[in-house]
Motif scaffolding. Structure first.
Motif, PDB file in Angstrom:
ATOM      1  N   UNK A  39      41.528 -50.190 -46.408  1.00 59.52           N
ATOM      2  CA  UNK A  39      40.311 -50.480 -47.126  1.00 59.52           C
ATOM      3  C   UNK A  39      39.942 -51.862 -46.565  1.00 59.52           C
ATOM      4  N   UNK A  88      42.445 -58.909 -48.843  1.00 68.73           N
ATOM      5  CA  UNK A  88      43.344 -57.804 -47.966  1.00 68.73           C
ATOM      6  C   UNK A  88      43.570 -56.979 -47.970  1.00 68.73           C
ATOM      7  N   UNK A  94      40.040 -54.040 -44.836  1.00 70.16           N
ATOM      8  CA  UNK A  94      39.910 -54.443 -42.419  1.00 70.16           C
ATOM      9  C   UNK A  94      38.400 -53.861 -42.310  1.00 70.16           C
ATOM     10  N   UNK A  95      37.980 -53.455 -43.349  1.00 70.00           N
ATOM     11  CA  UNK A  95      36.792 -52.493 -42.880  1.00 70.00           C
ATOM     12  C   UNK A  95      35.794 -53.595 -43.747  1.00 70.00           C
ATOM     13  N   UNK A  96      34.820 -53.824 -43.396  1.00 69.94           N
ATOM     14  CA  UNK A  96      33.430 -55.025 -43.109  1.00 69.94           C
ATOM     15  C   UNK A  96      33.278 -55.109 -44.929  1.00 69.94           C
ATOM     16  N   UNK A  97      33.097 -53.739 -44.855  1.00 70.34           N
ATOM     17  CA  UNK A  97      32.085 -53.725 -45.775  1.00 70.34           C
ATOM     18  C   UNK A  97      32.643 -53.334 -47.350  1.00 70.34           C
ATOM     19  N   UNK A 155      36.729 -58.946 -45.984  1.00 70.44           N
ATOM     20  CA  UNK A 155      37.383 -59.569 -45.469  1.00 70.44           C
ATOM     21  C   UNK A 155      36.877 -60.795 -45.169  1.00 70.44           C
ATOM     22  N   UNK A 189      43.716 -63.705 -47.634  1.00 74.63           N
ATOM     23  CA  UNK A 189      44.517 -62.738 -46.818  1.00 74.63           C
ATOM     24  C   UNK A 189      44.552 -61.986 -48.068  1.00 74.63           C
ATOM     25  N   UNK A 230      38.159 -63.412 -46.655  1.00 77.57           N
ATOM     26  CA  UNK A 230      38.329 -64.168 -45.614  1.00 77.57           C
ATOM     27  C   UNK A 230      38.413 -64.927 -44.445  1.00 77.57           C
ATOM     28  N   UNK A 231      37.690 -64.636 -44.813  1.00 78.99           N
ATOM     29  CA  UNK A 231      36.701 -64.978 -42.826  1.00 78.99           C
ATOM     30  C   UNK A 231      35.847 -66.513 -42.985  1.00 78.99           C
ATOM     31  N   UNK A 232      35.539 -66.117 -44.854  1.00 77.20           N
ATOM     32  CA  UNK A 232      34.427 -67.615 -45.322  1.00 77.20           C
ATOM     33  C   UNK A 232      35.551 -68.498 -45.748  1.00 77.20           C
TER      34      UNK A 232
END
Lengths: 597, 597
Positions: free
Chosen positions: A417, A411, A419-422, A426, A408, A429-431
């Motif tokens: 930037x 990020x 918050x942009x998936x590319x 992020x 976190x 943070x998800x994984x």
């Protein structure tokens, strides 16, 4: 989008100077493990991790694994990455040469695992689960089962899975309904559905060895009626060749927050003639065997926390070095890279300090596993095993909770930037978010810690740990002001942990719910202190190396002193404050009625 | 997948009994605001939020907004939801009746905003940005601009946007390159590209009013050469009818971690003949005007943190009530719903306590805005504004950092199901992550706090805050053991905050980088203490109501005492431990060279 470079220098320092490779290399069967071999292995593995697996990470996230015509297709490049992984012999590094492994110490294997998980967490789960299956078969498989399955699993020619969960049976395995029926030939037929089966199907290998927890034919209720079965995707002939397709198949793949490339399957066993299974060990001892698989898997998940945190840190440092924005507060002619801004540095330093503490802790547990496995003295083995048992829930839960925070923060370092998936930050943070959940949710780890690991032996294993901390505190004594600072904070944390332990030991027999209420906070306190202990050992090792003459390494070694102090001020300093909530027990936690929430 | 029920009871308690509706209703122009009106408005808004906007939240996440043939298409149902929103008159509740608003207190409008943001964060951003545009035009727009734009923006017939960021100019607005050229007719032509423009295009309304920060024609460098311009999507004729399409358009929509329904646009201004713009206020005062927009938007983003946390909490409680798993530790015949398990309760209690503290803090700031806007006494207005200025960075950053943690805990309560996207808990975790980033990343809030809000006035605004805390501490005196407990922890937190403030005030002039290094921790300390102050006021209000005879509400009021104590033990108790890192200043944070990370 983000590169990964295995932190070989840090790994070597922790292995050789903090945890102590010598102590492990002195064990029977591990004599050849020296610094040169270590350097060579880490460098070689680092190439595969950074060059092959890391670039697949983003593709894996974008494409995900999917079920097509009854089989799972992994993302582009994954099967080839797996082929390179097993061709390098990496799947079996810590297993016996008898089964085709390299017989390396767990201490070394753990550093390698860190690389696989950091470069590609979704990929790394596959060998992690195979390893768990190997652990179970090594310990309780029959000679025939070992002969048929172990070489293929150790080489990685086949993979393994762990099948516990059902929709109504998550933490509560007593509710398992999948059942086994005994056949005249001694085999079994299994029928039922399992969920959350990691790599339940894939296109990496010709066969998959499912280890399935199911209700025994005698139908005893609860966990006492569960047995463990081998259910291969394709039946295996006595000569090792593949036979018929078994009645075991994936029926869906979950749509998850992260680790998209890792196929999380719903598995149907026995929809037709029944899935052919073979009993592992004895009937109705399935839970016990599952814990063999789970225990090392729990440490491996803690290691995943470390690994993804390291990955997120590397990406954040890279961004902070390259993103130019605003002048420096301390004065600069023009805009500077944001790594010069104090709050960005604070974030990076805190990530770095926590990661180093996590690495120290996990590698220290790995070394204890080697001692527990191989020490010639039974007392030493028993002591080491007690330490492993005590620290595994801490390594699992503390490191994975920290991983979520660190990813976190990663990020956050990227600003918009992030918050942009590319950008890729992020994805970490998800994984990372799965790691506090699977292999026993962190609340279960905390309950295991306070119940089975601390209260049950009246705090004896903890006392032994505190004795080791006291030895480190004694080593920190002296005139060096940086070490004195560390000593004071570690000492305060140690005292808080001792007091909290007394509270747990006294409270558990009287009021288990009260003792369990702050169990997660007790675990956090323990993690902070254990991490502080490792950071103190790191600082001492760096100080000793500096004193001995650092051969040009002084600048690098000095960072270890800075990081240890940062850990002391920013993390370890929180430890005593947790006592308030711990000693409050269930006062507020258990106070409200269900409808008052 | 998850329902949202506006927490009307809690909102009323905070507004009426903790913050004090009476104090606000005594202000000129707000006399009619009483409990009956409040109840009616909250109930009505709650229907729209729970019944219309909340069900769109998951659709919005799944479909996202997308750019098709040069225009943004929002997800199914969003445009209709917006229509219902503005038809209800909800867009302009806090604005003057002169412009078509309802003239309600900010204190009340804030509770309504909490509902929009909680039910659908991605939706709620649209009116949030419109409100920021209204704020700027009300304060510095010309009479003609007010006449042309304000009624449409207040009604919501048109929406507003804020255009600051460019690829090279995020936090550092001095780097803005979009420039304005002056035309003979007094209008301007703008040329440049803006990124991260929330609702930069959409299909809700006929027109969009872009407020664009751009370099003035005189070309002065840095922030001093920036002006603010109105750039409508369609030009507006003097009679209010729409004219030609302006040369301003979205050229892409970002692929984001969360808030997928909110179109985050790259906007191209003046790719052809130049985008027609109209100067707002005076030239080269754009930054100053932007802060008018930003300040309330920052509070609104803090409120988003509260809102999404409340949503995540409701979902977690619902799951914990319904998911049955394992027997109770304290003894039960069979498996129980997991809300009975101590660690699940601990998670829920900590979420609940922090949310109540956040709500108290944000609503208290909203009431201070009402006082600052309307109090007849200039000294009172000035004092209230100083309080607003002091607390806005805390409300923004502390509440959004907490939101990320709370949404993460919300996932954890769900166990493995939390990681499955269809459950919905993961969406909150993804959506919440933007809130610490936008409207000034939380590191910028912390810097604003220690620099402009604390050090600049030598701690005067903080001293005034501490005087109020001391008054609450005095009210907590007495024999009630629950309150005494709260008093002790609040007192310790207050002293730590006072000491940290002295440190900041003393350090900033000597060494700004050292003072800035722990600024985020100073902000966290402040947030914990401010939250504790509000929880103490909540407990006192509940105690008073209980003493007065609660009319059957005793059970509900008693939860407020439990929650306040939980906050004290589990959150406020951490406050003093932050001093260690704060007083360490830049010791470790600023120690490493760039290449040592």
């Amino acid at each position: 989008m983000s590169a990964y470079a295995a932190p070989v220098r840090d790994m070597r320092f922790v292995i050789e100077d903090v945890v102590g490779l010598g102590r492990v290399a002195a064990l029977p069967g591990l004599e050849g493990t020296d610094g040169d071999l270590l350097e060579q292995i880490l460098a070689e593995a680092g190439k595969l991790a950074g060059g092959v697996l890391a670039p697949l990470n983003e593709i894996g996230d974008r494409q995900g694994s999917r079920l097509e015509n009854g089989v799972v297709r992994t993302p582009d490049g994954f099967a080839d990455g797996y082929r390179q992984f097993i061709e390098g012999g990496w799947n079996g590094v810590a297993f016996e040469e008898e089964w085709g492994g390299m017989g390396l110490p767990w201490l070394v294997a753990t550093a390698l695992q860190e690389m696989w998980q950091a470069s590609n967490l979704a990929f790394g789960l596959c060998p992690l689960l195979t390893q768990a299956a190997i652990d179970a078969l090594r310990e309780v498989g029959s000679e025939e089962q070992k002969r048929l399955y172990l070489p293929k699993l150790v080489s990685g020619e086949w993979t393994g899975t762990m099948n516990l969960t059902e929709p109504q049976a998550g933490t509560d395995l007593a509710a398992i309904r999948t059942r086994a029926e005994k056949m005249d030939d001694g085999s079994y037929r299994l029928r039922g559905q399992k969920i959350f089966i990691t790599y339940g199907d894939h296109d990496f290998t010709d066969n998959i060895v499912h280890l399935v927890l199911a209700r025994s034919p005698d139908g005893i209720e609860g966990t006492k009626g569960l047995s463990l079965y081998i259910v291969p995707k394709f039946l295996v002939n006595p000569d090792g060749s593949l036979g018929a397709r078994n009645d075991a198949k994936p029926i869906s793949v979950e749509h998850k927050l992260g680790i998209h490339a890792s196929p999380t399957c719903v598995m149907a066993y026995g929809e037709n003639e029944g899935a052919v299974g073979y009993l592992v060990g004895e009937e109705n001892r399935g839970i016990e065997y599952m814990f063999i698989m789970m225990n090392n898997a729990r440490l491996a998940v803690g290691l995943q926390g470390l690994a993804i945190a390291e990955r997120a840190y590397q990406q954040a440092v890279d961004y902070a070095r390259n993103r130019v924005q605003s002048r420096a507060l301390q004065g600069s002619a023009g805009p500077v890279s944001i790594i010069h801004h104090p709050d960005v540095r604070r974030m990076l330093m805190t990530m770095k300090a926590q990661i180093e503490a996590m690495r120290g802790l996990i590698y220290d547990v790995a070394a204890a596993i080697d001692v527990a496995d191989r020490h010639p003295d039974a007392t030493e083995r028993r002591k080491a095993q007690a330490r492993v048992d005590l620290l595994i829930p801490v390594a699992k839960a503390w490191c994975t909770d920290a991983a979520v925070e660190i990813c976190s923060t990663g990020v956050q370092v990227h600003g918009g930037m992030g918050f942009i998936e590319e950008t890729g930050a992020a994805q970490h943070y998800r994984d990372a978010r799965i790691t506090p959940i699977y292999e026993g949710a962190n609340g279960i780890q905390a309950l295991d810690l306070v119940g089975r690991k601390v209260a049950r032996d009246g705090g004896a294993a903890m006392d032994a740990f505190l004795v080791d901390v006291d030895a480190t505190l004694a080593a920190l004594a002296g005139d060096d002001p940086a070490l004195a600072h560390l000593r004071d904070r570690l000492s305060a944390g140690r005292d808080a942990l001792a007091r909290a332990t007394d509270w747990v030991v006294a409270t558990m027999p009287k009021d288990p719910a009260a003792a369990a209420s702050p169990s997660a906070l007790f675990l956090k306190l323990f993690g902070l202190v254990a991490g502080g202990w490792l950071m103190a050992r790191s600082a001492l090792a760096a100080r000793d190396a500096l004193t001995a003459g650092a051969n040009g390494d002084a600048s690098w070694l000095e960072t270890k002193l800075v990081t240890a102090r940062h850990y002391a001020d920013h993390l370890l300093s929180q430890a005593p404050s947790l006592l308030a909530a711990i000693e409050a027990g269930g006062t507020t936690v258990m106070a409200l009625a269900e409808d008052q929430f």
